[in-house]
Design an enzyme around this catalytic site. Structure first.
Site, short mmCIF file in Angstrom:
data_model
loop_
_atom_site.label_atom_id
_atom_site.label_comp_id
_atom_site.label_asym_id
_atom_site.label_seq_id
_atom_site.Cartn_x
_atom_site.Cartn_y
_atom_site.Cartn_z
N LYS A 1 0.94 -1.20 0.02
CA LYS A 1 -0.14 0.22 -0.09
C LYS A 1 0.94 1.25 -0.09
CE LYS A 1 -1.77 1.91 3.99
NZ LYS A 1 -0.91 2.78 4.87
N ASP B 1 -4.88 6.73 4.81
CA ASP B 1 -3.82 5.81 5.27
C ASP B 1 -4.03 4.61 5.99
OD1 ASP B 1 -1.02 5.63 5.71
OD2 ASP B 1 -1.39 6.19 7.90
N HIS C 1 -6.81 -0.52 6.37
CA HIS C 1 -6.61 -1.65 7.52
C HIS C 1 -8.02 -1.61 8.37
CE1 HIS C 1 -2.50 -1.28 6.58
NE2 HIS C 1 -2.14 -0.32 7.20
C1 BG6 Z 1 0.51 1.74 7.90
C2 BG6 Z 1 0.30 3.09 8.07
O1 BG6 Z 1 0.15 0.92 7.06
O2 BG6 Z 1 0.44 1.19 9.12
C3 BG6 Z 1 0.89 3.93 9.16
O3 BG6 Z 1 0.82 3.88 6.83
C4 BG6 Z 1 0.62 3.15 10.49
O4 BG6 Z 1 0.74 5.26 9.33
C5 BG6 Z 1 1.04 1.76 10.07
O5 BG6 Z 1 1.38 3.68 11.63
C6 BG6 Z 1 0.32 1.01 11.68
O6 BG6 Z 1 0.81 -0.35 11.49
P1 BG6 Z 1 0.87 -1.27 12.81
O7 BG6 Z 1 1.14 -2.44 12.54
O8 BG6 Z 1 2.14 -0.61 13.46
O9 BG6 Z 1 -0.43 -0.97 13.54
#
Ligand code: BG6
Length: 473
Positions: free
Chosen positions: A139, A226, A231
């Site tokens: 992504k 983002d 997510h």
């Molecule tokens: C990424 C985003 O995809 O996921 C970030 O671009 C974010 O901004 C991150 O901090 C969070 O991932 P995790 O695994 O640390 O929760």
């Protein structure tokens, strides 16, 4: 279970993600014995590095005080480097010669999306891509529906959908997969998993980190692009989807797609946007983004309705942001209160809440109401059935990092935990009008304090529905 021998070609091999996640992940899988000396990893980037200098860089990124030095050396023997011009002709012949026949080929594009098309075209043109090869992309997969469609077209011009692996690393998290096991390997929850029994669901991905260091990218993106479009959307899909008839990539992804397609447009009154302000030593979002007039959100909360038979009348509240009180990601399912209370003084009991914690402290808790033990009559109190995964994993292997798991799935040829092209496009089709609305109305995000739970508007969003957010620590 060991995977077949592979040639993994990693584009962007010296980049940030490769250093933080991909190299350490590959090393851990090597140590775990999931692949051996028959597999190779070819690092690719534009830099003019020799083999030794490159391996030194890789060694640095897998630096782990607990790691056995000999094992690191052994791992590095299977790592090579080729300097390639992704948009030109240099280096491609060398890559074509380096990959072996009769070996699984995976091309991991840990590069900006504008390089997806040029790289895919060259892999085809130089005869490097075979009908069995896989291509993995990171992504952001576009910044709106149109750009996502273009990326899909560029990839599909050279690869078929079953060869394309779009990573959303949240799907590689242990607890996220456990959500599917919880729902579909138990008979206890599924009969309750609908709007007659569930009052609402809260999905929170709170981060304590700022956007410092990534301000330029983030300011073009904001929390909606983002985090929410990908997510949080995936977490929502896994929570809300119908049981697939089998656990195969397309059966699972068909059901997720149906959830996205059932999402109602979100009116502005059901959205709270925030941006963190300076606090003490900590700079503001505007300092970090380098844009003093930025109206990009570093926080978003919203109420989402899934308009289908199972969920009509049960809202899903999503919330994510930077610089919040604590790093905490969870899905909290609030069951409806009992229809009639027979205990005096307990007219509004704390209902049952099932909390699935993604991080930190992965696990599940079911909040229940019990009799307060001891004398004193029939007084009620809250008690929880708690399962922390770290406890149940004692003695066995610790959960893998999301990337480790996903890379091995690519080699196995299992697309279940990867987003299909139509899913991504559908998620953009839902997100685009929301973002366009802010631009049209020139909406400004509300300021919030670093270390707080987000802006006031987020609290009001819940308050007007007579509900409350769970606390972020
Ligand atoms: C990424 C985003 O995809 O996921 C970030 O671009 C974010 O901004 C991150 O901090 C969070 O991932 P995790 O695994 O640390 O929760």
């Amino acid at each position: 279970i060991p995977v077949k021998a592979f040639d993994l070609v990693l584009f962007g091999a010296t980049g940030d993600l490769a250093q933080r996640k991909i190299w350490p992940g590959l090393f851990h899988r090597f140590v775990a014995g999931q692949f051996d000396e028959h597999s190779r990893i070819l690092g690719v980037s534009r830099s003019d590095l020799d083999q030794a200098a490159f391996r030194k860089k890789v060694a640095k990124s897998i630096e782990d005080p607990k790691a056995d030095k000999d094992l690191i050396e052994k791992f590095l023997e299977h790592v090579d480097y080729i300097s390639i011009d992704a948009t030109g002709e240099r280096g491609w012949d060398a890559l074509a010669q380096a990959v072996r026949p009769d070996t699984v080929r995976a091309f991991y594009l840990s590069v900006a999306p504008r390089f997806f098309g040029p790289i895919a075209r060259r892999l085809e043109k130089f005869g490097i891509a075979t009908p069995d090869s896989r291509i993995v992309v990171e992504k952001p997969f576009g910044h709106d529906l149109e750009s996502a469609k273009t990326l899909n077209e560029e990839l599909r011009a050279c690869f078929q959908e079953h060869q394309i692996y779009r990573i959303d690393h949240y799907l590689g998290k242990e607890t996220v997969q456990n959500l599917m096991a919880l729902r579909f390997a138990n008979s206890l929850f599924e009969p309750l998993w609908n709007s007659s029994q569930i009052d609402h669901v809260q999905i929170t991905v709170a981060e304590s980190l700022s956007v410092e260091g990534r301000g330029e990218y983030y300011d073009q993106s904001g929390a909606m692009r983002d985090m929410v479009q990908n997510h949080l959307m995936q977490l929502l899909c896994l929570t809300a989807m119908e049981p697939p008839s089998k656990f195969t990539p397309n059966a699972v992804r068909n059901e997720k797609l149906k959830v996205i397609e059932a999402l109602e447009p979100v009116p502005p009154s059901d959205i709270a946007r925030g941006q963190y302000r300076a606090f003490g030593e900590q700079g503001s979002y505007r300092d970090h983004s380098g844009n003093p007039d930025s109206t990009t959100e570093s926080f978003i909360a919203m109420k989402v309705e899934v308009a289908n038979w199972r969920w009509a009348g049960t809202p899903f509240y999503l919330r994510t942001g930077k610089c919040l009180r604590q790093r905490l990601s969870e899905i909290a399912v609030f069951f409806r209160n009992p229809p009639h209370m027979i205990f005096p003084g307990a007219e509004t009991p704390q209902g049952n809440v099932l909390v699935i914690r993604l991080q930190p402290d992965e696990g599940m808790t079911l909040h229940t109401t019990i009799k307060d033990p001891g004398p004193g009559g029939m007084r009620l109190t809250e008690a929880s059935l708690d399962m922390t995964f770290a406890d149940s994993l004692k003695g066995s292997e610790q959960p893998q990092d999301a990337y480790e798991r996903l890379i091995m799935d690519v080699i196995r040829g299992d697309q279940t935990l990867f987003m299909r092209g139509d899913e991504v496009e559908s998620a953009w089709a839902w997100a685009d009008p929301i973002i366009a609305g802010w631009t049209e109305r020139k909406t400004k995000p509300q300021q919030y304090d670093v270390g707080s739970a987000g802006p006031e508007d987020a609290l009001l969003l819940m308050h007007k529905d007579g509900r409350r957010w769970r606390s972020i620590g």
